[in-house]
Design a protein around this motif. Structure first.
Motif, mmCIF file in Angstrom:
data_model
loop_
_atom_site.group_PDB
_atom_site.id
_atom_site.type_symbol
_atom_site.label_atom_id
_atom_site.label_comp_id
_atom_site.label_asym_id
_atom_site.label_seq_id
_atom_site.Cartn_x
_atom_site.Cartn_y
_atom_site.Cartn_z
ATOM 1 N N ASP A 156 37.894 69.058 27.259
ATOM 2 C CA ASP A 156 38.177 70.364 27.849
ATOM 3 C C ASP A 156 37.497 70.517 29.196
ATOM 4 N N ILE A 157 36.249 70.085 29.222
ATOM 5 C CA ILE A 157 35.474 70.245 30.441
ATOM 6 C C ILE A 157 36.046 69.353 31.539
ATOM 7 N N LEU A 158 36.357 68.127 31.150
ATOM 8 C CA LEU A 158 36.867 67.147 32.098
ATOM 9 C C LEU A 158 38.162 67.610 32.738
ATOM 10 N N PHE A 159 39.044 68.202 31.935
ATOM 11 C CA PHE A 159 40.345 68.589 32.470
ATOM 12 C C PHE A 159 40.409 70.060 32.859
ATOM 13 N N GLY A 160 39.258 70.676 32.897
ATOM 14 C CA GLY A 160 39.207 72.055 33.384
ATOM 15 C C GLY A 160 39.866 73.047 32.437
ATOM 16 N N ASN A 161 39.921 72.718 31.159
ATOM 17 C CA ASN A 161 40.537 73.644 30.212
ATOM 18 C C ASN A 161 39.596 74.755 29.755
ATOM 19 N N CYS A 162 38.333 74.630 30.111
ATOM 20 C CA CYS A 162 37.428 75.676 29.676
ATOM 21 C C CYS A 162 37.564 76.846 30.643
ATOM 22 N N LYS A 163 37.531 78.013 30.077
ATOM 23 C CA LYS A 163 37.763 79.196 30.883
ATOM 24 C C LYS A 163 36.450 79.663 31.508
ATOM 25 N N VAL A 164 36.452 79.718 32.804
ATOM 26 C CA VAL A 164 35.288 80.223 33.511
ATOM 27 C C VAL A 164 35.417 81.735 33.631
ATOM 28 N N ARG A 165 34.315 82.424 33.336
ATOM 29 C CA ARG A 165 34.314 83.874 33.533
ATOM 30 C C ARG A 165 33.291 84.245 34.600
ATOM 31 N N TYR A 166 33.336 85.495 35.010
ATOM 32 C CA TYR A 166 32.519 85.928 36.140
ATOM 33 C C TYR A 166 31.704 87.163 35.802
ATOM 34 N N ALA A 167 30.516 87.199 36.347
ATOM 35 C CA ALA A 167 29.677 88.388 36.250
ATOM 36 C C ALA A 167 29.249 88.759 37.661
ATOM 37 N N ILE A 168 29.073 90.052 37.890
ATOM 38 C CA ILE A 168 28.643 90.511 39.211
ATOM 39 C C ILE A 168 27.220 91.011 39.079
ATOM 40 N N ALA A 169 26.282 90.221 39.582
ATOM 41 C CA ALA A 169 24.882 90.560 39.382
ATOM 42 C C ALA A 169 24.308 91.340 40.562
ATOM 43 N N GLY A 170 24.788 91.059 41.729
ATOM 44 C CA GLY A 170 24.182 91.652 42.922
ATOM 45 C C GLY A 170 24.815 92.967 43.328
ATOM 46 N N ASN A 171 24.289 93.514 44.398
ATOM 47 C CA ASN A 171 24.816 94.742 44.964
ATOM 48 C C ASN A 171 25.921 94.388 45.962
ATOM 49 N N ILE A 172 27.102 94.151 45.434
ATOM 50 C CA ILE A 172 28.210 93.639 46.227
ATOM 51 C C ILE A 172 29.116 94.797 46.665
ATOM 52 N N PRO A 173 29.609 94.781 47.915
ATOM 53 C CA PRO A 173 30.551 95.830 48.325
ATOM 54 C C PRO A 173 31.774 95.858 47.399
ATOM 55 N N LEU A 174 32.237 97.067 47.098
ATOM 56 C CA LEU A 174 33.407 97.270 46.231
ATOM 57 C C LEU A 174 33.226 96.667 44.822
ATOM 58 N N LYS A 175 31.986 96.666 44.403
ATOM 59 C CA LYS A 175 31.623 96.086 43.107
ATOM 60 C C LYS A 175 32.492 96.614 41.955
ATOM 61 N N GLU A 176 32.682 97.956 41.921
ATOM 62 C CA GLU A 176 33.444 98.553 40.818
ATOM 63 C C GLU A 176 34.878 98.027 40.792
ATOM 64 N N LEU A 177 35.475 97.944 41.978
ATOM 65 C CA LEU A 177 36.854 97.441 42.070
ATOM 66 C C LEU A 177 36.955 95.985 41.621
ATOM 67 N N ILE A 178 35.946 95.214 42.008
ATOM 68 C CA ILE A 178 35.941 93.800 41.635
ATOM 69 C C ILE A 178 35.886 93.666 40.112
ATOM 70 N N ILE A 179 34.970 94.426 39.500
ATOM 71 C CA ILE A 179 34.811 94.353 38.049
ATOM 72 C C ILE A 179 36.107 94.763 37.339
ATOM 73 N N GLU A 180 36.714 95.829 37.851
ATOM 74 C CA GLU A 180 37.973 96.305 37.286
ATOM 75 C C GLU A 180 39.039 95.198 37.328
ATOM 76 N N ARG A 181 39.134 94.552 38.473
ATOM 77 C CA ARG A 181 40.129 93.487 38.633
ATOM 78 C C ARG A 181 39.844 92.303 37.708
ATOM 79 N N LEU A 182 38.567 91.948 37.604
ATOM 80 C CA LEU A 182 38.203 90.826 36.726
ATOM 81 C C LEU A 182 38.515 91.162 35.271
ATOM 82 N N LYS A 183 38.291 92.421 34.908
ATOM 83 C CA LYS A 183 38.592 92.860 33.536
ATOM 84 C C LYS A 183 40.089 92.769 33.274
ATOM 85 N N GLN A 184 40.877 93.241 34.234
ATOM 86 C CA GLN A 184 42.344 93.171 34.108
ATOM 87 C C GLN A 184 42.808 91.753 33.841
#
Ligand SMILES: [Zn+2]
Ligand SMILES: [Zn+2]
Length: 192
Positions: A156-184
């Motif tokens: 799975d790892i070799l062929f990229g079948n594992c699903k990468v997810r994302y977390a927003i740890a820092g104080n990033i511009p438009l953070k709320e929108l980013i999180i919303e989009r990632l959730k979608q």
């Protein structure tokens, strides 16, 4: 404290498990465009935060928004911790594995020149520094040891079948929108 602490420009490379996996790609072009605009506006003067390069108005594409990340190997999560405005040449050193694969001999020469100018060092010091990093990453020829979620097979790892997810740890511009989009898209990871 290490010998190269005083270098303003450092070499970095993304762990292979997370290659090509970025929040930028996950949120799409339109939202990323807005984020980039915010980062540029918040940066006064509009210049590279490492070397100070300040482009003319028609050259602002030479400033990139670099995603500073931390990696959670166990849960396969890219944590976005900050966004840095840096020039195309400094950026090449933050994705050095990729750069070494893609850059022509000429480009590599230009990049080395950039590195020694920014860090006020010699070409020998650059080579020494570069070698020290390879050594650190793979002591005595050992493979990178990473702790991976046991549900994933090596295949799975070799062929990229594992699903990468994302977390927003820092104080990033438009953070709320980013999180919303990632959730979608079902790729948001929430830490408790
Ligand atoms: Zn720069
Ligand atoms: Zn980057």
């Amino acid at each position: 404290m290490d010998k190269y602490d005083h270098f303003k420009l450092k070499i970095d490379a993304k762990p292979s498990l997370f290659h090509k996996q970025t929040v930028r790609k996950a949120v799409g072009v339109a939202l990323w465009g807005k984020i980039r605009k915010e980062v540029l506006q918040n940066c006064e003067p509009t210049s590279c935060s490492i070397c100070g390069y300040q482009p003319h108005n028609d050259q602002t594409h030479r400033l990139h928004v670099h995603e500073k990340e931390e990696y959670d190997f166990e849960n396969i999560v890219v944590k976005l911790t900050d966004l840095d405005l840096i020039c195309v040449n400094c950026h090449a050193f933050h994705h050095f594995g990729f750069t070494q694969l893609k850059a022509s001999k000429e480009k590599m020469k230009e990049l080395k020149q950039h590195f020694i100018t920014v860090n006020k060092c010699t070409i020998d010091e650059f080579e020494e520094y570069r070698k020290s990093l390879i050594f650190k990453r793979r002591p005595q020829g050992q493979k990178e040891v990473v702790k991976i979620n046991s549900e994933l097979s090596f295949q799975d790892i070799l062929f990229g079948n594992c699903k990468v997810r994302y977390a927003i740890a820092g104080n990033i511009p438009l953070k709320e929108l980013i999180i919303e989009r990632l959730k979608q898209k079902g790729v948001y990871y929430e830490y408790n």
